[in-house]
Write a protein that holds these residues in place. Structure first.
Motif, short mmCIF file in Angstrom:
data_model
loop_
_atom_site.label_atom_id
_atom_site.label_comp_id
_atom_site.label_asym_id
_atom_site.label_seq_id
_atom_site.Cartn_x
_atom_site.Cartn_y
_atom_site.Cartn_z
N SER A 105 -7.81 15.05 -0.08
CA SER A 105 -6.87 15.78 -0.95
C SER A 105 -5.79 14.84 -1.47
CB SER A 105 -6.26 16.96 -0.19
OG SER A 105 -5.53 16.49 0.92
N ILE A 106 -5.48 13.80 -0.69
CA ILE A 106 -4.53 12.79 -1.19
C ILE A 106 -5.12 12.07 -2.39
CG2 ILE A 106 -3.39 10.61 -0.65
CD1 ILE A 106 -2.93 11.55 2.12
N LEU A 107 -6.38 11.68 -2.22
CA LEU A 107 -7.06 10.97 -3.30
C LEU A 107 -7.13 11.85 -4.56
CD1 LEU A 107 -8.28 8.19 -3.31
CD2 LEU A 107 -10.52 9.21 -2.92
N ALA A 108 -7.44 13.13 -4.32
CA ALA A 108 -7.57 14.05 -5.45
C ALA A 108 -6.23 14.19 -6.17
CB ALA A 108 -8.03 15.42 -4.95
N ALA A 109 -5.15 14.32 -5.38
CA ALA A 109 -3.84 14.49 -5.99
C ALA A 109 -3.45 13.26 -6.79
CB ALA A 109 -2.79 14.78 -4.92
N SER A 110 -3.91 12.09 -6.32
CA SER A 110 -3.53 10.88 -7.05
C SER A 110 -4.34 10.75 -8.33
CB SER A 110 -3.69 9.64 -6.17
OG SER A 110 -5.04 9.27 -6.12
N MET A 111 -5.49 11.40 -8.40
CA MET A 111 -6.26 11.33 -9.65
C MET A 111 -5.70 12.30 -10.67
SD MET A 111 -10.03 11.11 -8.09
CE MET A 111 -10.63 9.61 -7.32
N SER A 112 -5.47 13.53 -10.25
CA SER A 112 -4.90 14.51 -11.16
C SER A 112 -4.20 15.58 -10.36
CB SER A 112 -6.01 15.13 -12.02
OG SER A 112 -5.58 16.37 -12.51
N THR A 113 -2.88 15.63 -10.49
CA THR A 113 -2.15 16.62 -9.69
C THR A 113 -2.57 18.03 -10.07
OG1 THR A 113 -0.42 15.90 -11.18
CG2 THR A 113 0.01 15.68 -8.86
N ILE A 151 0.82 -1.22 0.00
CA ILE A 151 0.00 0.00 0.00
C ILE A 151 0.86 1.27 0.00
CG2 ILE A 151 -1.55 1.36 1.45
CD1 ILE A 151 -3.05 -1.20 2.02
N GLY A 152 1.88 1.30 0.86
CA GLY A 152 2.72 2.49 0.92
C GLY A 152 3.39 2.77 -0.41
N PHE A 153 3.87 1.72 -1.01
CA PHE A 153 4.57 1.84 -2.30
C PHE A 153 3.65 2.41 -3.36
CE2 PHE A 153 6.27 -0.21 -6.19
CZ PHE A 153 7.56 0.27 -6.12
N THR A 154 2.43 1.89 -3.39
CA THR A 154 1.51 2.31 -4.45
C THR A 154 1.00 3.73 -4.20
OG1 THR A 154 -0.15 1.39 -5.91
CG2 THR A 154 -0.75 1.56 -3.62
N MET A 155 0.84 4.11 -2.92
CA MET A 155 0.36 5.48 -2.64
C MET A 155 1.37 6.51 -3.11
SD MET A 155 -1.39 5.38 1.09
CE MET A 155 -1.70 7.14 1.16
N ILE A 156 2.64 6.24 -2.85
CA ILE A 156 3.66 7.21 -3.23
C ILE A 156 3.71 7.36 -4.74
CG2 ILE A 156 6.15 7.58 -3.32
CD1 ILE A 156 6.30 6.61 -0.49
N PHE A 157 3.52 6.22 -5.43
CA PHE A 157 3.50 6.34 -6.88
C PHE A 157 2.27 7.10 -7.34
CE2 PHE A 157 2.54 5.30 -11.18
CZ PHE A 157 3.76 5.50 -11.79
N GLY A 158 1.13 6.78 -6.72
CA GLY A 158 -0.12 7.39 -7.16
C GLY A 158 -0.10 8.90 -7.02
N VAL A 159 0.42 9.39 -5.90
CA VAL A 159 0.37 10.82 -5.65
C VAL A 159 1.53 11.55 -6.32
CG1 VAL A 159 0.52 12.58 -3.87
CG2 VAL A 159 -0.92 10.59 -3.53
N GLY A 160 2.73 11.02 -6.17
CA GLY A 160 3.89 11.77 -6.63
C GLY A 160 4.44 11.31 -7.96
N GLY A 161 3.98 10.17 -8.46
CA GLY A 161 4.56 9.61 -9.67
C GLY A 161 5.97 9.11 -9.43
N VAL A 162 6.31 8.87 -8.16
CA VAL A 162 7.67 8.44 -7.81
C VAL A 162 7.65 6.95 -7.50
CG1 VAL A 162 9.48 8.63 -6.09
CG2 VAL A 162 8.34 10.68 -6.91
N LEU A 163 8.52 6.20 -8.17
CA LEU A 163 8.70 4.80 -7.79
C LEU A 163 9.75 4.77 -6.68
CD1 LEU A 163 8.84 2.61 -10.98
CD2 LEU A 163 7.11 2.63 -9.22
N ASN A 164 9.31 4.54 -5.47
CA ASN A 164 10.24 4.62 -4.34
C ASN A 164 10.92 3.28 -4.12
OD1 ASN A 164 11.55 5.12 -1.97
ND2 ASN A 164 9.70 4.89 -0.73
N LEU A 165 12.07 3.09 -4.74
CA LEU A 165 12.76 1.81 -4.60
C LEU A 165 13.42 1.67 -3.23
CD1 LEU A 165 14.26 1.12 -8.08
CD2 LEU A 165 11.97 0.88 -7.24
N ALA A 166 13.34 2.71 -2.41
CA ALA A 166 13.85 2.59 -1.05
C ALA A 166 12.76 2.07 -0.12
CB ALA A 166 14.38 3.94 -0.56
#
Lengths: 347, 294
Positions: free
Chosen positions: B171-179, B24-39
């Motif tokens: 607002s997290i959900l909104a940002a993940s739909m369209s920044t 879940i954490g991994f996917t949220m970061i990608f959803g909101v920031g477009g960042v694949l957090n390999l850490a």
């Protein structure tokens, strides 16, 4: 200003030499000014004469660096140029290394290198094309993920088939090229230089332009009537063959394969780190990056600074991280363009 | 046969619950920031080792396990925030550099952990010791596994409530739909991202303690959770929380079944092969959407 006036004078002195090169080879490999020409030819001379001025540790580090240079350049011609970032390049060298070792171990210990080497390179090519298949459907992070997964699949298969692969300890019964450190150095460096020349030639040709265009805008490439798919597959093949050569060199360098030197994800990341640090999509940048980082890690931090393994790696990754954040375009690209500025105006 | 299936059902549910936390954490970061957090795997490792440092009987603190658990989760959330504010904000515009920098962070953390704790696996004090034998199923369940299952669902429930019922969460959900859309409606993107990294870190911390207790706590432990997060997120669709939970159970059951029927050496391979198949048929996963460059 003062510096430029001095260096511009030096550049003018050297220009005639560079112009001879520019006249005959400039069209194929790109034109250089005097300073750049001295940098390239000087590095080549320093590289080829290393056994005569370097000590054992340095020459050994440079032999290893040659293999990493091959890996980084191969990664670069595919991922750096087309923008399809592969996390799975260690699979290709691993495929070649494992093919050699498994042929010797499972088929016939007397098998000559003239058989095992071409077969191993072929194996790398086949695996490379297999990894290329998903690239026809996946882009961006999805493509990177599946190449990452390719490494994991390969890594997890090794213990599953340990009777053939030797499991975690690998297979250590492969013949080495030679025990003579000087001769061994040339066994590694000469193929590296040849690969560097070939890849630079291709990257500077129209093919390189198409590959970069795929990175910039794949749809536009297709719209221009060029089949991007064909070029993507070609770039994979172009990348796999030197990866295979590098894998074979590495296996005959140490006399064996094991998952942690050939396959684990860290190895793929090192290739990428080297390429990015040297300067992506420039072929010679990754080459420089490989020598810089490997000599730093295996010679400066190991032999000179004498650090314990985990501290050495901490320093190594810390430096890579700093370089990634602060010199994004690569150390050697910065150096190269710096020389271009210092050389004053061209003509 | 029935017993075997029942045991897969129970054991699979326990492990899948932890996998869901990982993903879940991994996917949220990608959803909101477009960042694949390999850490992300490294954060999980930080969770496990923070718990070890605070609760170990030989350590300076040796807190009671429950307190240690809370502290470890807080430490991981903090580490995740530091990673975002100290590194990722400066480089997130370049996707390749972000990939690389985060994976280098993971390798760096590995070495630091080796320096501090040594490279041998360590043993965690379980939050609750003991186990129960389920006679009808023929399987022994550790209480820790049960707690992991319960905590996982509490965390997922809380996250669901936060994201769908509160303004901050929405607002997290909104940002993940369209920044861009979120910014136009007055969402402070930087704050949203910071909150996302904190939440992702907390989830990684919880997952870290349970993975460390149930499987192993070693400097190499970051890789397989990261691989799992990858697999689950790709199958579920990058950026979708619902997809991650469903995919986590799919992969968890698949692994449990392959261990049961094929043997432990095939644990990972089968799910990887399923992953490749899914990717080729559904390139964007079950609930995913195409990656759009803005």
């Amino acid at each position: 200003m003062l510096l430029t006036s001095v260096t511009a004078r030096i550049d003018r002195l050297l220009r005639p030499l560079a112009n001879v090169y520019n006249r005959f080879l400039g069209d194929y490999f790109g034109e250089m000014n005097g300073l750049q020409f001295v940098l390239i030819s000087g590095s080549l001379v320093a590289l080829l004469s290393a056994p005569f001025w370097g000590n054992f540790g340095l020459v050994r580090a440079m032999s290893v660096a040659s293999v990493w240079a091959i890996f980084a350049m191969s990664w670069d011609i595919q991922s750096g140029y087309t923008g399809y970032i592969s996390f799975g390049h260690s699979v290709l060298s691993g495929a070649a290394g494992y093919t050699t070792a498994m042929l010797v171990h499972n088929v016939d210990p007397e098998l000559s290198m003239t058989v095992t080497i071409p077969v191993s390179i072929l194996a790398a090519l086949v695996v490379g094309l297999l990894i290329a298949l998903p690239s026809l459907r996946l882009t961006g992070p999805y493509f990177s993920l599946i190449t990452f997964v390719a490494v994991l699949i390969f890594y997890r298969m090794i213990p599953s088939f340990s009777e053939y692969t030797g499991g975690q300890t690998g297979i250590q019964s492969v013949e080495v090229f030679t025990y003579d450190p000087v001769l061994r150095f040339y066994y590694m460096v000469v193929p590296m230089v040849v690969i560097a020349v070939v890849l630079t030639f291709i990257a500077r040709s129209n093919i390189g332009v198409v590959l970069v265009s795929i990175r910039e805008n794949e749809a536009a490439v297709n719209a221009a009537g060029i089949d991007a798919t064909k070029f993507k597959i070609f770039s994979f093949a172009l990348s796999s063959v030197p990866m295979g050569i590098g894998g074979v060199l590495l296996v005959h360098f140490s006399g064996g394969v094991d998952p942690s030197t050939f396959v684990v994800v860290d190895r793929s990341i090192e290739m990428i780190a080297i390429a990015v640090l040297g300067g992506m999509s420039s072929i010679l940048g990754p080459l420089g990056g490989a020598f810089f980082l490997i000599v730093l890690r295996d010679y400066v931090l190991t032999d000179l600074a004498d650090l314990a393994t985990p501290i050495r790696w901490t320093v190594f990754w810390g430096l890579v991280l700093l370089a990634l954040v602060f010199v994004r375009d690569g150390l050697f690209r910065k150096l190269w363009h710096g020389l271009e500025r210092l050389g004053g105006d061209r003509r | 046969m029935i017993e075997q299936l029942l045991s897969i059902l129970v054991v699979g549910a326990m492990i899948s619950a932890v996998y869901a936390l990982v993903a879940i954490g991994f996917t949220m970061i990608f959803g909101v920031g477009g960042v694949l957090n390999l850490a992300h795997g490294a954060l999980i490792m930080i969770g496990a080792f923070a718990y070890l440092a605070f609760t170990s009987t030989s350590g300076a603190l040796s807190l009671p396990p429950v307190v240690g658990f809370v502290v470890a989760v807080a430490v991981t959330a903090g580490a995740s925030y530091v990673l975002y504010a100290g590194l990722v904000t400066f480089i997130e515009d370049d996707i390749v550099i972000t990939f690389l920098a985060t994976v280098v962070v993971a390798l760096l953390v590995t070495e630091l952990v080796i320096i501090q704790f040594g490279s041998a696996p360590s043993q965690l004090v379980p939050i609750v010791s003991g186990s129960i034998y389920l006679e009808s199923v023929g399987t022994r369940l550790r209480y820790v596994q049960l707690i992991a299952f319960v905590v996982s669902w509490i965390a997922i429930g809380a996250l669901w409530y936060y994201v769908s019922k509160t303004d901050e969460g929405r607002s997290i959900l909104a940002a993940s739909m369209s920044t861009r859309g979120a910014e136009l409606t007055g969402v402070n993107l930087r704050k949203v991202k910071s909150r996302t990294w904190l939440i992702a870190g907390a989830f990684a911390g919880i997952a870290g303690v349970f993975i460390g207790t149930l499987q192993s706590t070693s400097p190499q432990m970051w890789l397989s959770p990261l691989a799992l997060a990858f697999i689950i997120v790709v199958v579920g669709g990058i950026g979708s929380i619902k997809g991650s939970v469903i995919a986590a159970y799919l992969i968890g059951y698949l692994e449990t079944a392959s261990v049961e029927f094929l043997g432990p050496s095939f644990q990972g391979v089968l799910s990887l092969i399923v992953l490749v198949a899914i990717l080729l048929v559904l390139p964007n996963g079950l609930y995913g959407r195409e990656l759009v460059h803005e």
